[in-house]
Design a protein around this motif. Sequence first.
Motif, mmCIF file in Angstrom:
data_model
loop_
_atom_site.group_PDB
_atom_site.id
_atom_site.type_symbol
_atom_site.label_atom_id
_atom_site.label_comp_id
_atom_site.label_asym_id
_atom_site.label_seq_id
_atom_site.Cartn_x
_atom_site.Cartn_y
_atom_site.Cartn_z
ATOM 1 N N GLU A 9 0.834 -1.202 0.000
ATOM 2 C CA GLU A 9 0.000 0.000 0.000
ATOM 3 C C GLU A 9 0.871 1.254 0.000
ATOM 4 N N GLU A 10 1.964 1.236 0.751
ATOM 5 C CA GLU A 10 2.887 2.378 0.770
ATOM 6 C C GLU A 10 3.629 2.500 -0.551
ATOM 7 N N ARG A 11 4.064 1.377 -1.087
ATOM 8 C CA ARG A 11 4.763 1.409 -2.379
ATOM 9 C C ARG A 11 3.834 1.934 -3.467
ATOM 10 N N ASP A 12 2.565 1.481 -3.448
ATOM 11 C CA ASP A 12 1.581 1.963 -4.427
ATOM 12 C C ASP A 12 1.417 3.475 -4.303
ATOM 13 N N ALA A 13 1.321 3.966 -3.071
ATOM 14 C CA ALA A 13 1.165 5.404 -2.834
ATOM 15 C C ALA A 13 2.392 6.174 -3.320
ATOM 16 N N THR A 32 -0.050 -0.975 -17.914
ATOM 17 C CA THR A 32 0.452 -1.192 -16.554
ATOM 18 C C THR A 32 1.008 -2.612 -16.451
ATOM 19 N N LEU A 33 2.157 -2.749 -15.812
ATOM 20 C CA LEU A 33 2.847 -4.030 -15.658
ATOM 21 C C LEU A 33 2.932 -4.411 -14.185
ATOM 22 N N PHE A 34 2.779 -5.708 -13.893
ATOM 23 C CA PHE A 34 2.897 -6.256 -12.545
ATOM 24 C C PHE A 34 3.937 -7.365 -12.580
ATOM 25 N N TYR A 35 4.842 -7.399 -11.584
ATOM 26 C CA TYR A 35 5.986 -8.307 -11.602
ATOM 27 C C TYR A 35 5.908 -9.336 -10.478
ATOM 28 N N ALA A 87 -0.019 -13.735 -5.388
ATOM 29 C CA ALA A 87 1.350 -14.073 -4.981
ATOM 30 C C ALA A 87 1.325 -15.077 -3.838
ATOM 31 N N ALA A 88 0.469 -14.851 -2.870
ATOM 32 C CA ALA A 88 0.368 -15.770 -1.730
ATOM 33 C C ALA A 88 -0.149 -17.131 -2.184
ATOM 34 N N ALA A 89 -1.160 -17.139 -3.039
ATOM 35 C CA ALA A 89 -1.773 -18.393 -3.486
ATOM 36 C C ALA A 89 -0.799 -19.248 -4.287
ATOM 37 N N PHE A 90 0.065 -18.606 -5.070
ATOM 38 C CA PHE A 90 0.965 -19.346 -5.956
ATOM 39 C C PHE A 90 2.407 -19.353 -5.454
ATOM 40 N N GLN A 91 2.591 -18.939 -4.215
ATOM 41 C CA GLN A 91 3.903 -18.961 -3.552
ATOM 42 C C GLN A 91 4.955 -18.221 -4.364
ATOM 43 N N LEU A 92 4.597 -17.009 -4.750
ATOM 44 C CA LEU A 92 5.485 -16.143 -5.524
ATOM 45 C C LEU A 92 5.699 -14.831 -4.779
ATOM 46 N N ASP A 93 6.726 -14.112 -5.167
ATOM 47 C CA ASP A 93 6.977 -12.782 -4.624
ATOM 48 C C ASP A 93 6.416 -11.760 -5.598
ATOM 49 N N TYR A 94 5.448 -10.970 -5.126
ATOM 50 C CA TYR A 94 4.910 -9.868 -5.930
ATOM 51 C C TYR A 94 5.806 -8.663 -5.695
ATOM 52 N N ASP A 95 6.492 -8.234 -6.752
ATOM 53 C CA ASP A 95 7.500 -7.191 -6.619
ATOM 54 C C ASP A 95 6.948 -5.792 -6.859
ATOM 55 N N GLY A 96 5.726 -5.679 -7.320
ATOM 56 C CA GLY A 96 5.146 -4.357 -7.554
ATOM 57 C C GLY A 96 4.787 -4.137 -9.008
ATOM 58 N N TRP A 97 4.631 -2.879 -9.357
ATOM 59 C CA TRP A 97 4.086 -2.508 -10.668
ATOM 60 C C TRP A 97 4.749 -1.243 -11.179
ATOM 61 N N GLU A 98 4.487 -0.999 -12.462
ATOM 62 C CA GLU A 98 4.933 0.251 -13.096
ATOM 63 C C GLU A 98 3.980 0.603 -14.221
ATOM 64 N N CYS A 99 4.008 1.868 -14.585
ATOM 65 C CA CYS A 99 3.186 2.335 -15.703
ATOM 66 C C CYS A 99 3.788 3.601 -16.265
ATOM 67 N N ALA A 100 3.285 4.006 -17.406
ATOM 68 C CA ALA A 100 3.733 5.246 -18.032
ATOM 69 C C ALA A 100 3.042 6.429 -17.353
ATOM 70 N N VAL A 101 3.694 7.576 -17.408
ATOM 71 C CA VAL A 101 3.072 8.826 -16.974
ATOM 72 C C VAL A 101 2.151 9.289 -18.100
ATOM 73 N N VAL A 102 0.913 9.649 -17.746
ATOM 74 C CA VAL A 102 -0.062 10.143 -18.727
ATOM 75 C C VAL A 102 -0.601 11.477 -18.220
ATOM 76 N N THR A 103 -0.411 12.520 -18.989
ATOM 77 C CA THR A 103 -0.949 13.822 -18.615
ATOM 78 C C THR A 103 -1.894 14.309 -19.686
ATOM 79 N N ASN A 104 -2.914 15.041 -19.255
ATOM 80 C CA ASN A 104 -3.891 15.600 -20.221
ATOM 81 C C ASN A 104 -3.917 17.093 -20.064
#
Length: 104
Positions: A9-13, A32-35, A87-104
């Motif tokens: 939640e902090e990393r997302d923020a 958006t990508l999730f690792y 991640a918990a269900a499949f015994q993996l490490d969820y490392d987070g996400w990234e996306c492009a900056v989009v401005t209007n």
Amino acid sequence: MTDDAVPHEERDAMVRASLAEHGDSGITPRHTLFYFYGAGDHDDLNEVARRAGFLTRGQDDCTILETTMAVDQTSFDPVSAMMQSWAAAFQLDYDGWECAVVTN
């Protein structure tokens, strides 16, 4: 990889704060990508993610999920929770996400 001591939640923020610094509110859908890493069950993660509408790629001990979505807090929080539960269900490490900056 990111620091596991910092809750997602902090990393997302922090990512959203960085977007905001560039004038991006997060409400415009974007690529958006999730690792995921580790020796868990990448095949099952891929199957579940595809059924949920994500594109999947990766090899060996890495899976990357792709989608187009808004990343504002209201839109993103349920997806972040889902990634953490996968991640918990499949015994993996969820490392987070990234996306492009989009401005209007």
